[in-house]
Design a protein around this motif. Structure first.
Motif, short mmCIF file in Angstrom:
data_model
loop_
_atom_site.label_atom_id
_atom_site.label_comp_id
_atom_site.label_asym_id
_atom_site.label_seq_id
_atom_site.Cartn_x
_atom_site.Cartn_y
_atom_site.Cartn_z
N ALA A 53 0.84 -1.20 0.00
CA ALA A 53 0.00 0.00 0.00
C ALA A 53 0.87 1.25 0.00
N ALA A 54 1.95 1.24 0.76
CA ALA A 54 2.87 2.38 0.78
C ALA A 54 3.51 2.59 -0.58
N THR A 55 3.82 1.51 -1.27
CA THR A 55 4.37 1.62 -2.62
C THR A 55 3.35 2.24 -3.56
N GLY A 56 2.10 1.81 -3.45
CA GLY A 56 1.03 2.38 -4.28
C GLY A 56 0.85 3.87 -4.03
N ILE A 57 0.87 4.27 -2.76
CA ILE A 57 0.72 5.68 -2.43
C ILE A 57 1.93 6.47 -2.94
N ALA A 58 3.12 5.87 -2.86
CA ALA A 58 4.31 6.55 -3.40
C ALA A 58 4.17 6.79 -4.89
N ILE A 59 3.62 5.81 -5.61
CA ILE A 59 3.42 5.97 -7.06
C ILE A 59 2.41 7.09 -7.33
N ILE A 60 1.34 7.13 -6.55
CA ILE A 60 0.34 8.20 -6.71
C ILE A 60 0.99 9.57 -6.46
N MET A 61 1.80 9.66 -5.41
CA MET A 61 2.41 10.94 -5.06
C MET A 61 3.46 11.37 -6.09
N ILE A 62 4.19 10.41 -6.66
CA ILE A 62 5.14 10.76 -7.72
C ILE A 62 4.36 11.31 -8.92
N GLY A 63 3.21 10.71 -9.21
CA GLY A 63 2.35 11.25 -10.27
C GLY A 63 1.88 12.65 -9.94
N ALA A 64 1.58 12.92 -8.67
CA ALA A 64 1.15 14.25 -8.26
C ALA A 64 2.27 15.27 -8.47
N VAL A 65 3.49 14.88 -8.17
CA VAL A 65 4.63 15.78 -8.39
C VAL A 65 4.73 16.12 -9.87
N VAL A 66 4.60 15.11 -10.73
CA VAL A 66 4.68 15.34 -12.18
C VAL A 66 3.59 16.30 -12.64
#
Length: 97
Positions: A53-66
């Motif tokens: 779940a933490a990995t999934g949230i990290a992916i979402i947040m990296i997308g938010a940065v982009v």
């Protein structure tokens, strides 16, 4: 549950770049990720789900940065949250394994 137009009025201008369905999907993924961070380790049932779940949230947040960088908006809050999500994923894997 908040309509896309109301989110845009509240300062979330990034919603203009996505459909209403996509915005709701992002919200649902964040809620599921938050539940996945807490419940598996708290209950002891399938604790491997917490770092996933933490990995999934990290992916979402990296997308938010982009998205914020592409829109020339301040990306600092999203970067901080992305780093925290990556750190919690790494720590989660270390604890579980």
């Amino acid at each position: 549950m908040t309509p896309k137009a109301a989110l845009a009025e509240r300062g979330m201008a990034w919603t203009e770049d996505f459909s209403a369905g996509a915005v709701k999907t992002f919200a649902a993924l964040e809620v599921v990720g938050a539940i996945g961070l807490i419940l598996p380790l708290a209950t002891g049932i399938a604790p491997i789900l917490t770092p996933l779940a933490a990995t999934g949230i990290a992916i979402i947040m990296i997308g938010a940065v982009v998205v914020h960088l592409r829109r020339h908006e301040p990306a600092a809050p999203a970067i901080v949250l992305a780093v925290l999500a990556v750190a919690s994923a790494v720590l989660g894997y270390l604890v579980v394994l």
